[in-house]
Design a protein around this motif. Structure first.
Motif, mmCIF file in Angstrom:
data_model
loop_
_atom_site.group_PDB
_atom_site.id
_atom_site.type_symbol
_atom_site.label_atom_id
_atom_site.label_comp_id
_atom_site.label_asym_id
_atom_site.label_seq_id
_atom_site.Cartn_x
_atom_site.Cartn_y
_atom_site.Cartn_z
ATOM 1 N N THR A 1 -171.697 23.033 29.423
ATOM 2 C CA THR A 1 -172.859 24.304 29.215
ATOM 3 C C THR A 1 -174.109 23.733 28.828
ATOM 4 O OG1 THR A 1 -170.968 25.823 28.790
ATOM 5 C CG2 THR A 1 -173.169 26.473 28.386
ATOM 6 N N PRO A 2 -175.223 23.524 29.509
ATOM 7 C CA PRO A 2 -176.573 22.985 28.967
ATOM 8 C C PRO A 2 -177.234 24.044 27.767
ATOM 9 C CG PRO A 2 -176.792 24.377 31.193
ATOM 10 C CD PRO A 2 -175.132 24.582 30.688
ATOM 11 N N ASP A 3 -177.680 23.403 27.080
ATOM 12 C CA ASP A 3 -178.491 24.455 25.895
ATOM 13 C C ASP A 3 -179.575 25.128 26.699
ATOM 14 O OD1 ASP A 3 -181.367 22.721 25.801
ATOM 15 O OD2 ASP A 3 -179.912 21.065 25.751
ATOM 16 N N ALA A 4 -180.136 26.072 25.884
ATOM 17 C CA ALA A 4 -181.103 27.063 26.479
ATOM 18 C C ALA A 4 -182.427 26.399 26.975
ATOM 19 C CB ALA A 4 -181.329 28.039 25.517
ATOM 20 N N ASP A 5 -182.805 25.472 26.375
ATOM 21 C CA ASP A 5 -184.140 24.747 26.693
ATOM 22 C C ASP A 5 -184.021 24.003 27.908
ATOM 23 O OD1 ASP A 5 -185.518 25.796 24.505
ATOM 24 O OD2 ASP A 5 -185.411 23.944 23.146
ATOM 25 N N THR A 6 -182.845 23.200 28.007
ATOM 26 C CA THR A 6 -182.528 22.379 29.274
ATOM 27 C C THR A 6 -182.815 23.385 30.461
ATOM 28 O OG1 THR A 6 -181.686 20.698 28.004
ATOM 29 C CG2 THR A 6 -181.082 20.849 30.315
ATOM 30 N N LEU A 7 -181.638 24.604 30.428
ATOM 31 C CA LEU A 7 -181.586 25.378 31.405
ATOM 32 C C LEU A 7 -182.714 25.933 31.870
ATOM 33 C CD1 LEU A 7 -179.689 26.793 33.286
ATOM 34 C CD2 LEU A 7 -179.166 28.562 31.567
ATOM 35 N N GLU A 8 -183.786 26.237 30.945
ATOM 36 C CA GLU A 8 -184.913 26.919 31.404
ATOM 37 C C GLU A 8 -185.928 25.994 31.875
ATOM 38 O OE1 GLU A 8 -188.698 29.365 29.292
ATOM 39 O OE2 GLU A 8 -187.178 28.488 27.965
ATOM 40 N N MET A 9 -185.749 24.533 31.575
ATOM 41 C CA MET A 9 -186.484 23.549 32.381
ATOM 42 C C MET A 9 -185.951 23.528 33.799
ATOM 43 S SD MET A 9 -186.976 19.590 31.734
ATOM 44 C CE MET A 9 -187.924 19.845 29.836
ATOM 45 N N TYR A 10 -184.791 23.630 33.781
ATOM 46 C CA TYR A 10 -184.291 23.258 35.353
ATOM 47 C C TYR A 10 -184.460 24.457 36.190
ATOM 48 C CZ TYR A 10 -180.443 23.394 38.623
ATOM 49 O OH TYR A 10 -179.676 23.126 39.951
ATOM 50 N N LEU A 11 -184.548 25.621 35.433
ATOM 51 C CA LEU A 11 -184.853 26.825 36.374
ATOM 52 C C LEU A 11 -186.219 26.896 36.652
ATOM 53 C CD1 LEU A 11 -182.570 29.712 34.689
ATOM 54 C CD2 LEU A 11 -181.975 28.487 36.769
ATOM 55 N N GLN A 12 -187.078 26.586 35.827
ATOM 56 C CA GLN A 12 -188.647 26.546 36.113
ATOM 57 C C GLN A 12 -189.400 25.427 36.882
ATOM 58 O OE1 GLN A 12 -190.138 27.347 32.133
ATOM 59 N NE2 GLN A 12 -189.902 29.255 32.136
ATOM 60 N N GLU A 13 -188.749 24.262 36.621
ATOM 61 C CA GLU A 13 -189.381 23.100 37.349
ATOM 62 C C GLU A 13 -188.878 22.473 38.468
ATOM 63 O OE1 GLU A 13 -191.944 22.014 36.139
ATOM 64 O OE2 GLU A 13 -192.389 22.998 34.138
ATOM 65 N N MET A 14 -187.419 22.758 38.601
ATOM 66 C CA MET A 14 -186.686 22.015 39.868
ATOM 67 C C MET A 14 -187.542 22.606 41.166
ATOM 68 S SD MET A 14 -184.792 19.503 39.222
ATOM 69 C CE MET A 14 -183.411 19.092 38.242
ATOM 70 N N TYR A 15 -187.663 23.671 41.275
ATOM 71 C CA TYR A 15 -188.295 24.237 42.735
ATOM 72 C C TYR A 15 -189.515 24.646 42.484
ATOM 73 C CZ TYR A 15 -183.295 23.843 43.091
ATOM 74 O OH TYR A 15 -181.946 23.197 43.234
ATOM 75 N N ASN A 16 -190.484 24.581 41.599
ATOM 76 C CA ASN A 16 -191.876 24.863 41.213
ATOM 77 C C ASN A 16 -192.748 23.792 42.407
ATOM 78 O OD1 ASN A 16 -191.838 26.971 39.766
ATOM 79 N ND2 ASN A 16 -192.226 25.573 37.964
ATOM 80 N N LYS A 17 -193.724 24.227 42.864
ATOM 81 C CA LYS A 17 -194.403 23.679 43.745
ATOM 82 C C LYS A 17 -195.497 22.560 43.244
ATOM 83 C CE LYS A 17 -194.006 26.763 47.913
ATOM 84 N NZ LYS A 17 -194.749 27.592 48.678
ATOM 85 N N HIS A 18 -195.154 21.208 43.303
ATOM 86 C CA HIS A 18 -196.161 20.484 42.924
ATOM 87 C C HIS A 18 -196.401 19.257 43.919
ATOM 88 C CE1 HIS A 18 -195.786 21.873 38.788
ATOM 89 N NE2 HIS A 18 -194.516 21.836 38.966
#
Length: 295
Positions: A131-148
């Motif tokens: 189970t990931p920690d909260a910060d890692t999960l937030e990074m995964y959800l926010q960054e993995m599919y953002n457009k850059h």
């Protein structure tokens, strides 16, 4: 394209339609996922209630369950992965997925080069379940599919993946080291994936792994349910099909690039596996849709 709204974040994701070559495995079927072995990219895929038979590929597979639960069979075990859990599978490790309950999940496929340091220090592990920690999960959800831009995106993905690896190690995850048979599968697949374009022979791999050739042959038949040449040709044809779909190379160039010494032998093996010659296959086969933009 479609959009998935999850935890107030919109993801734009394309389905990956994986073409699989059937390989007999433990009395059933194991598939070589050629797209996931040959792309060399990071891909993101969203699935609902989808079963996958035993398969392997030369890339890492990261599964994040957003709803329900699924069962992963790996290393002789059946493991339930529940909502908000991650499951990281090492390259060349055979596994299957099926629904334990109605589920939704994201699956990311990426080459080991993206996390080389982690791979070199943990290559004997079959998987990490945590189970990931909260910060890692937030990074995964926010960054993995953002457009850059592609270049920036790749660095963000790598950074996020290393955070996930750190979270896996710090959370004392459930993991399993390789058994004798799974270690054999891993090592053989690793060598073949690196050497299939060359004139690699059964004895060469036996020597690399410090096995007597006769013992290696018996181990190979036991684990793959076919002989070495049959399996090597499956990998070569898988690679050739990828070139037929996604390159402008001619048939002779593809044959040589895929490890075949002659166009005649290539055509013969290709037809035996697919039921048609390469030129006809290229005309009839539709292209896969791949979300994999980060080189």
């Amino acid at each position: 394209m479609f959009s998935v709204y999850y935890k107030s974040i919109v993801f734009s994701i394309c389905f990956v339609y994986n073409n699989r070559k059937k390989v007999r495995f433990e009395g059933g079927i194991m598939h070589h996922q050629e797209i996931n072995s040959n792309s060399g990219h990071f891909s993101g895929t969203y699935f609902e209630n989808t079963d996958f038979d035993f398969h392997f590929h030369n890339s890492y597979e990261l599964i994040y369950v957003t709803e329900g639960a699924l069962i992963i069979e790996i290393g002789g075990l059946s493991i339930t992965v529940n909502k908000d859990e991650f499951f990281l599978i090492s390259p060349c490790v055979a596994h299957s997925l099926k629904a334990a309950d109605k589920y939704k999940c994201f699956i990311n496929i990426f080459p080991k080069d993206y996390i080389n340091v982690f791979f070199s220090e943990n290559m004997e592990k079959l998987y990490f379940h945590f189970t990931p920690d909260a910060d890692t999960l937030e990074m995964y959800l926010q960054e993995m599919y953002n457009k850059h831009s592609n270049k920036i995106k790749k660095y963000l993905v790598i950074s996020c993946l290393y955070s996930i690896c750190q979270s896996a190690l710090m959370s004392k995850p459930s993991l399993q080291s390789m058994t004798k048979d799974s270690n054999f599968l891993f090592n053989v697949n690793k060598i073949i994936s690196e050497k299939f374009k060359t004139d690699i022979k059964r004895k060469d791999i036996a020597d690399m792994l410090h096995y007597d050739e006769h013992y290696f042959s018996n181990m190979f038949s036991k684990n793959f349910n076919m002989n070495f040449r049959e399996y090597l040709n499956i990998i070569r044809i898988s690679y050739a099909k990828n070139l037929l779909w996604h390159s402008n190379m001619n048939i002779t160039e593809i044959a040589l690039e895929s490890g075949f010494k002659s166009i005649r032998n290539f055509n013969s093996v290709f037809k035996a596996q697919t039921g048609m010659i390469p030129t006809k296959y290229k005309k009839e086969k539709t292209h896969e849709t791949i979300f994999a933009a980060y080189e």
